[in-house]
Scaffold this active site. Sequence first.
Site, PDB file in Angstrom:
ATOM      1  N   ASP A  76      -6.044  -7.273   3.680  1.00  0.00           N
ATOM      2  CA  ASP A  76      -7.035  -6.547   2.881  1.00  0.00           C
ATOM      3  C   ASP A  76      -7.954  -7.729   2.373  1.00  0.00           C
ATOM      4  O   ASP A  76      -9.380  -7.652   2.627  1.00  0.00           O
ATOM      5  CB  ASP A  76      -6.716  -5.581   2.176  1.00  0.00           C
ATOM      6  CG  ASP A  76      -7.813  -4.892   1.344  1.00  0.00           C
ATOM      7  OD1 ASP A  76      -8.869  -4.653   2.095  1.00  0.00           O
ATOM      8  OD2 ASP A  76      -7.911  -4.954  -0.115  1.00  0.00           O
ATOM      9  N   LYS A 107       3.782 -15.232   1.307  1.00  0.00           N
ATOM     10  CA  LYS A 107       3.891 -16.055  -0.095  1.00  0.00           C
ATOM     11  C   LYS A 107       5.404 -16.061  -0.257  1.00  0.00           C
ATOM     12  O   LYS A 107       6.038 -15.463  -1.061  1.00  0.00           O
ATOM     13  CB  LYS A 107       3.391 -15.005  -1.147  1.00  0.00           C
ATOM     14  CG  LYS A 107       3.160 -15.594  -2.516  1.00  0.00           C
ATOM     15  CD  LYS A 107       2.298 -16.619  -2.563  1.00  0.00           C
ATOM     16  CE  LYS A 107       2.276 -17.355  -4.046  1.00  0.00           C
ATOM     17  NZ  LYS A 107       1.469 -18.648  -4.159  1.00  0.00           N
ATOM     18  N   ASP A 155      -2.416 -18.190  -0.538  1.00  0.00           N
ATOM     19  CA  ASP A 155      -3.401 -18.954  -1.464  1.00  0.00           C
ATOM     20  C   ASP A 155      -3.984 -20.125  -0.515  1.00  0.00           C
ATOM     21  O   ASP A 155      -5.176 -20.360  -0.653  1.00  0.00           O
ATOM     22  CB  ASP A 155      -2.893 -19.370  -2.847  1.00  0.00           C
ATOM     23  CG  ASP A 155      -1.341 -20.168  -2.589  1.00  0.00           C
ATOM     24  OD1 ASP A 155      -0.744 -20.226  -1.439  1.00  0.00           O
ATOM     25  OD2 ASP A 155      -0.827 -20.680  -3.721  1.00  0.00           O
ATOM     26  N   ASP A 193     -12.060  -9.844   3.911  1.00  0.00           N
ATOM     27  CA  ASP A 193     -13.186  -9.748   2.876  1.00  0.00           C
ATOM     28  C   ASP A 193     -13.611 -11.394   2.975  1.00  0.00           C
ATOM     29  O   ASP A 193     -15.002 -11.529   3.085  1.00  0.00           O
ATOM     30  CB  ASP A 193     -13.098  -9.266   1.610  1.00  0.00           C
ATOM     31  CG  ASP A 193     -13.473  -7.773   1.697  1.00  0.00           C
ATOM     32  OD1 ASP A 193     -13.204  -7.106   2.709  1.00  0.00           O
ATOM     33  OD2 ASP A 193     -14.196  -7.286   0.583  1.00  0.00           O
ATOM     34  N   TYR A 217       1.065  -1.217  -0.100  1.00  0.00           N
ATOM     35  CA  TYR A 217      -0.042  -0.130  -0.072  1.00  0.00           C
ATOM     36  C   TYR A 217       0.828   1.216  -0.109  1.00  0.00           C
ATOM     37  O   TYR A 217       0.452   2.383  -0.390  1.00  0.00           O
ATOM     38  CB  TYR A 217      -0.821   0.053   1.209  1.00  0.00           C
ATOM     39  CG  TYR A 217      -2.288  -0.700   1.177  1.00  0.00           C
ATOM     40  CD1 TYR A 217      -2.386  -2.095   0.676  1.00  0.00           C
ATOM     41  CD2 TYR A 217      -3.469  -0.140   1.317  1.00  0.00           C
ATOM     42  CE1 TYR A 217      -3.478  -2.759   0.544  1.00  0.00           C
ATOM     43  CE2 TYR A 217      -4.518  -0.576   0.941  1.00  0.00           C
ATOM     44  CZ  TYR A 217      -4.599  -2.080   0.807  1.00  0.00           C
ATOM     45  OH  TYR A 217      -5.859  -2.762   0.616  1.00  0.00           O
TER      46      TYR A 217
END
Length: 369
Positions: free
Chosen positions: A251, A194, A227, A255, A143
């Site tokens: 983020d 990751k 993932d 959700d 970000y």
Amino acid sequence: MSNLKQVVVIDGEGIGPEVIGEARRVLRWFVAEKHLGIETRDALYGVEAFRRTGKVVPDQTMTALRTADAILFGATGGPAYDALPAEAKREGNLLRMRKSLDLFANLRPIVAIPALAEASSLRSRVLEGVDFVILRELSSGLYFGEPRGIETLPNGERRGVNTHAYTSSEIRRVARFGFELARTRRRRLCSVDKANVMEAGQLWRQEVQALHDAEFADVELSHMLVDNCAMQLVRAPAQFDVLLTDNMFGDILSDAAAMAAGSLGMLPSASLGPVGPDGRRPALYEPVHGSAPDIAGKGVANPLGAILSLALALRLTLGEPGAADRLERAVRDALGTGVRTRDIMHEGGRLVGTRAMGDAVLAALEQTA
Ligand code: IPM
Ligand code: MG
């Protein structure tokens, strides 16, 4: 100086004013009925602020934010916000606010309330026992990384660039927060990265592991690739206790995780900064859902994300854990009466609007001892 705790309330845009309106009523109830030593002050932000002062975050608001014990924030964004001059938005948007207050620790608790099992897209057996916290790093990573921008290459092509970067101290401070949080819960922390592809992910994993080994060996640490984590959140979300993520992954995963709580409209959040010399830490509380311009002004938004954010503020900043427990119980009791806003509606539920959901929570508060 008054020894009342100061809460600065910002409506923001979209459904912000509606949902914060209900949280404000609940806070007023606690002050009037339970005599909590809390003083609230409204501050201007966003579209409304720009109209009146020419700034998205007026200086007065910035000062209020810096001196407040807690900030209760509605939502930002939507067409009116997008139409503001780019310069004004750059100078003071939500991300700038997070950065300038150094709000590095973003807590997003995910709890599956049994009454809402029908509202979830997940099966009730998958929802059983779901109670975890996503701890999202909020002040760095993709970000904010530099270089960033859109450039035009010599061949006329355009190229968009963002940088995913973390320093070891940025990783360690949020990991430390996570381990300390895990110690107050079920002592399990799962760190997401990751590392199979990204160097920043490898460093993330190494630093989290090193801090664990040096100081938090009593906490059970696991590492998960992002993932896989996305899949595990819908396959078996009850496995998690504290889920530690970087800014971008948190983020996205929060959700996805929202469906375990029935709706994004249910999720509260707390964003905390480092403890300052006076012992206080900057703290911003906001529902996770955002401005939802499509339903703004219609009185149908779910205010429970905002109301539960107030509960987090009562517990984490305002020194009122009893009031926080009571408020969370009142939300469950209100849902137990069958009232449902649109986002959590299901067969057998009673459809209500924003105000009536606030009324139901207030009624439940009146009834709890
Ligand atoms: C969130 C939101 C924000 C983010 C947006 C509004 C900038 O999606 O808090 O999750 O991406 O951090
Ligand atoms: Mg988001």
